[in-house]
Write an enzyme that holds these catalytic residues in place. Structure first.
Site, PDB file in Angstrom:
ATOM      1  N   LYS A 167     -96.566 -77.092   3.769  1.00  0.00           N
ATOM      2  CA  LYS A 167     -95.647 -76.888   3.581  1.00  0.00           C
ATOM      3  C   LYS A 167     -95.688 -78.026   2.538  1.00  0.00           C
ATOM      4  O   LYS A 167     -97.230 -78.963   2.663  1.00  0.00           O
ATOM      5  CB  LYS A 167     -94.528 -78.222   4.338  1.00  0.00           C
TER       6      LYS A 167
HETATM    7  N1  GLU Z   1     -89.224 -72.313   2.579  1.00  0.00           N
HETATM    8  C1  GLU Z   1     -88.670 -70.825   3.318  1.00  0.00           C
HETATM    9  C2  GLU Z   1     -89.496 -71.387   5.053  1.00  0.00           C
HETATM   10  O1  GLU Z   1     -88.753 -73.030   5.594  1.00  0.00           O
HETATM   11  C3  GLU Z   1     -89.894 -69.922   3.943  1.00  0.00           C
HETATM   12  C4  GLU Z   1     -91.175 -70.000   3.311  1.00  0.00           C
HETATM   13  C5  GLU Z   1     -92.020 -69.351   2.575  1.00  0.00           C
HETATM   14  O2  GLU Z   1     -91.681 -67.923   2.275  1.00  0.00           O
HETATM   15  O3  GLU Z   1     -93.380 -68.868   2.708  1.00  0.00           O
HETATM   16  O4  GLU Z   1     -89.122 -70.919   5.931  1.00  0.00           O
END
Ligand code: GLU
Length: 443
Positions: A133
């Site tokens: 993240k």
């Molecule tokens: N931000 C989204 C999540 O928390 C998508 C992450 C992604 O597609 O890599 O799952």
């Protein structure tokens, strides 16, 4: 708890985040800490597993973290310094995957928790990824488009030592969108000298994005909600649904629910929302929200605050806003029979306990909102093979993968007699642990 892992780089933090305190103090600053929450959930899940203590310690902490401070030239020519992070929690299953969040409230512990949840989410969905993240402390609404672009390009450059189509693939999260992904893809490609669409997902279709990616998270929420309604004995023609958060996830989930014939009686954004006993016209509400940026004065509906929405007498509560929404403070007031977690970490561990006592079924975040990263994976595969699928194929594959994951969580929950969150984490953690053991510890 800390006696069990007396060494390691995070000893002090592990002490601070000891599970019992996190559980007991969810009203205080410690309990609001998402990393403490993630660790508390982790400890619960591993109590059902026979894992080596070294493997447990490996999974408690992120593999690597990057903290950056970088300058951006603002429109008035002033230079402002912004702070940001990119955290890789685990790389054992493949390149890391996870969104980038732009919000003034971003903290390193929040990003650590979200990266850990991405590891579990990808493992649960059987995607060949680890979890990551990123985040920047910024309110994107307070920047001009040009400022946002400059900030994004600079942040992308700062984290490019961790990012790449084979190493770490970002995607949108709170405060970012397809345009931000396009700037990241362009910046990375400019540095390499050729276009590399697979470095990010959630891009615009024109540059290698996938059909269906924009709606994928909301669709996945609706699929898992529908399955969970069956378990909880909620009949679709009588179901009353309330939705907290009307962004990309909440609005699509609400629309899907509406199209399934459920009655969406209330929806809120950060400033409150709209309630209508005989059901909101979700499409009209989406248009109104797009134009006005809030839900005030939505015709033929009454105003409702977020607190009122959480305590609304309804069948299904979709939490699609952000972390720490249902806590020890307000969990007693939740009247919904089930909760679908479109957001990451909306329910604290103490709230989990209270809701479990009260028989509220929770479809946990790492299952409920996994549709986004699932179609991100499909987007990445399409980019790598330079061959693209139809929207229909994407949606069908998404639904199949969501149903498969739902079933495995349901079975695990029955086997261990635990709520779905614990079951989902048991499955995910076991898979990651197996991968660590099979690969072996280097050198
Ligand atoms: N931000 C989204 C999540 O928390 C998508 C992450 C992604 O597609 O890599 O799952």
């Amino acid at each position: 708890m800390t006696e069990e892992h007396p060494s390691g780089p995070y000893l002090d933090e592990a002490r601070r985040f000891s599970v019992s305190r996190a559980l007991a103090q969810d009203q205080g600053p410690l309990g609001d800490n998402p990393y403490a929450m993630a660790l508390a959930q982790f400890e619960k899940a591993i109590s059902h597993l026979k894992l080596k203590s070294g493997v447990i310690d490996t999974l408690r902490y992120p593999k690597r973290e990057l903290s950056v401070a970088f300058p951006v030239v603002m429109d008035n020519n002033e230079i402002r310094i912004f702070r940001g992070y990119r955290v890789h929690h685990s790389t054992v299953k493949g390149p890391t995957k996870g969104g980038i969040r732009y919000a003034p409230s971003v903290t390193l512990d929040e990003i650590r928790a979200l990266a850990m949840w991405m590891t579990w989410k990808c493992a649960l969905m059987n995607l060949p990824y680890g979890g990551a993240k990123g985040g920047v402390l910024v309110d994107p609404k307070k920047l001009s488009m040009r400022e946002l672009e400059r900030l994004t390009r600079r942040y992308a450059t700062e984290i490019s030592i961790m990012m790449g189509p084979e190493s770490d693939i970002p995607a949108p999260d709170m405060g970012t969108n397809a345009q931000v992904m396009a700037w990241i893809m362009d910046t990375y490609s400019m540095h390499k000298g050729f276009s590399i669409p697979a470095v990010v997902t959630g891009k615009p279709i024109e540059i290698g994005g996938s059909l269906g990616r924009g709606e994928a998270t909301g669709r996945g929420v609706a699929v898992t909600m529908r399955e969970a309604m069956c378990i909880r004995g909620i009949s679709p023609d009588q179901a009353r649904v309330a939705v907290q958060g009307f962004g990309n996830v909440g609005s699509v989930a609400a629309l899907q629910a509406h199209e399934m014939g459920l009655k969406v009686v209330a929806a809120t954004c950060s400033t409150g929302g709209a309630i209508k006993e005989d059901g909101l016209d979700v499409k009209a509400l989406m248009l109104h929200y797009d134009a006005a940026g809030n839900m005030k004065d939505f015709p033929e509906a009454d105003f409702i605050t977020n607190e009122e929405l959480l305590a609304l007498d309804c069948d299904v509560l979709i939490l699609a806003a952000l972390e720490n929404q249902v806590t020890a403070r307000n969990a007693d007031g939740v009247k919904a029979k089930m909760i679908a977690e479109g957001a990451n970490g909306p329910t604290t561990p103490s709230a989990d306990e209270i809701l479990k006592e009260r028989g509220v079924l929770i479809v946990p975040d790492i299952l409920c909102n996994a549709g986004g990263v699932t179609v991100s994976y499909l987007e990445w595969v399409q980019d790598l093979q330079s061959f693209f699928w139809s929207e229909d194929e994407i949606n069908r594959t998404l639904e199949n993968l969501m149903l498969k994951a739902f079933q495995s969580v349901k079975d695990c929950s029955a086997e261990h007699k635990v709520p779905m969150r614990e079951a989902a984490q048991i499955l995910a953690i076991q898979r990651i642990s197996d991968a660590i053991m099979i690969r072996g510890i280097y050198p």
